[in-house]
Design a protein around this motif. Structure first.
Motif, PDB file in Angstrom:
ATOM      1  N   THR A   1      29.130  33.854  33.974  1.00 49.50           N
ATOM      2  CA  THR A   1      30.409  33.563  33.330  1.00 49.50           C
ATOM      3  C   THR A   1      31.317  34.782  33.345  1.00 49.50           C
ATOM      4  N   GLY A   2      32.593  34.578  33.670  1.00 53.63           N
ATOM      5  CA  GLY A   2      33.603  35.612  33.514  1.00 53.63           C
ATOM      6  C   GLY A   2      33.856  36.518  34.697  1.00 53.63           C
ATOM      7  N   ILE A   3      33.234  36.261  35.838  1.00 50.90           N
ATOM      8  CA  ILE A   3      33.427  37.141  37.001  1.00 50.90           C
ATOM      9  C   ILE A   3      34.897  37.168  37.414  1.00 50.90           C
ATOM     10  N   ILE A   4      35.470  35.998  37.620  1.00 52.59           N
ATOM     11  CA  ILE A   4      36.862  35.922  38.076  1.00 52.59           C
ATOM     12  C   ILE A   4      37.790  36.584  37.062  1.00 52.59           C
ATOM     13  N   ALA A   5      37.574  36.323  35.795  1.00 46.09           N
ATOM     14  CA  ALA A   5      38.422  36.904  34.747  1.00 46.09           C
ATOM     15  C   ALA A   5      38.364  38.430  34.762  1.00 46.09           C
ATOM     16  N   GLN A   6      37.172  38.982  34.870  1.00 43.32           N
ATOM     17  CA  GLN A   6      37.039  40.433  34.827  1.00 43.32           C
ATOM     18  C   GLN A   6      37.621  41.107  36.073  1.00 43.32           C
TER      19      GLN A   6
ATOM     20  N   LEU B   1      42.365  44.037  38.477  1.00 37.26           N
ATOM     21  CA  LEU B   1      43.412  44.120  39.501  1.00 37.26           C
ATOM     22  C   LEU B   1      44.799  44.158  38.865  1.00 37.26           C
ATOM     23  N   ALA B   2      45.018  43.363  37.842  1.00 38.89           N
ATOM     24  CA  ALA B   2      46.316  43.368  37.144  1.00 38.89           C
ATOM     25  C   ALA B   2      46.576  44.726  36.501  1.00 38.89           C
ATOM     26  N   GLU B   3      45.539  45.343  35.940  1.00 36.83           N
ATOM     27  CA  GLU B   3      45.690  46.674  35.337  1.00 36.83           C
ATOM     28  C   GLU B   3      46.126  47.711  36.372  1.00 36.83           C
ATOM     29  N   LEU B   4      45.750  47.497  37.621  1.00 36.26           N
ATOM     30  CA  LEU B   4      46.125  48.408  38.701  1.00 36.26           C
ATOM     31  C   LEU B   4      47.434  48.012  39.386  1.00 36.26           C
TER      32      LEU B   4
ATOM     33  N   PRO C   1      32.892  49.905  37.405  1.00 34.12           N
ATOM     34  CA  PRO C   1      32.406  49.384  36.119  1.00 34.12           C
ATOM     35  C   PRO C   1      32.438  47.853  36.050  1.00 34.12           C
ATOM     36  N   VAL C   2      33.415  47.237  36.705  1.00 30.86           N
ATOM     37  CA  VAL C   2      33.497  45.769  36.742  1.00 30.86           C
ATOM     38  C   VAL C   2      32.307  45.225  37.530  1.00 30.86           C
TER      39      VAL C   2
END
Length: 89
Positions: free
Chosen positions: A13-18, A23-26, A66-67
């Motif tokens: 669960t949550g792979i795509i979200a993380q 990517l958005a943070e970058l 880390p992701v």
């Protein structure tokens, strides 16, 4: 610059979200994405546009470590030109 990112590993669960949050943070825009799940194995290929010219492929790869560890995925990124050259016959 356009790059190709691959994300592979056991599904959870949550792979795509993380991945997409990082990517958005970058300030990296996802231009195209394909993902599949087969027998519990997750694979995602993203074509991304690096909007911040100050970010190198190596810096992005380091940021994603880390992701990758948290999601137990293998995350790789390379320039689209290199990806295309390596995958042409």
């Amino acid at each position: 610059m356009i790059a190709i990112m691959t994300v592979t590993g056991a599904d959870s669960t949550g792979i795509i979200a993380q991945v997409t949050t990082a990517l958005a943070e970058l300030n990296i825009n996802i231009v195209d994405v394909s993902q599949t799940l087969m027998s519990g194995y997750f694979t995602m290929i993203l074509r991304v546009e690096i909007l911040d010219a100050d970010k190198s492929i190596q810096e992005i790869q380091e940021y994603m470590k880390p992701v990758a560890e948290k999601t137990k995925q293998v995350i790789r990124i390379q320039s689209e030109d290199l990806f295309t050259a390596m995958n042409e016959i």
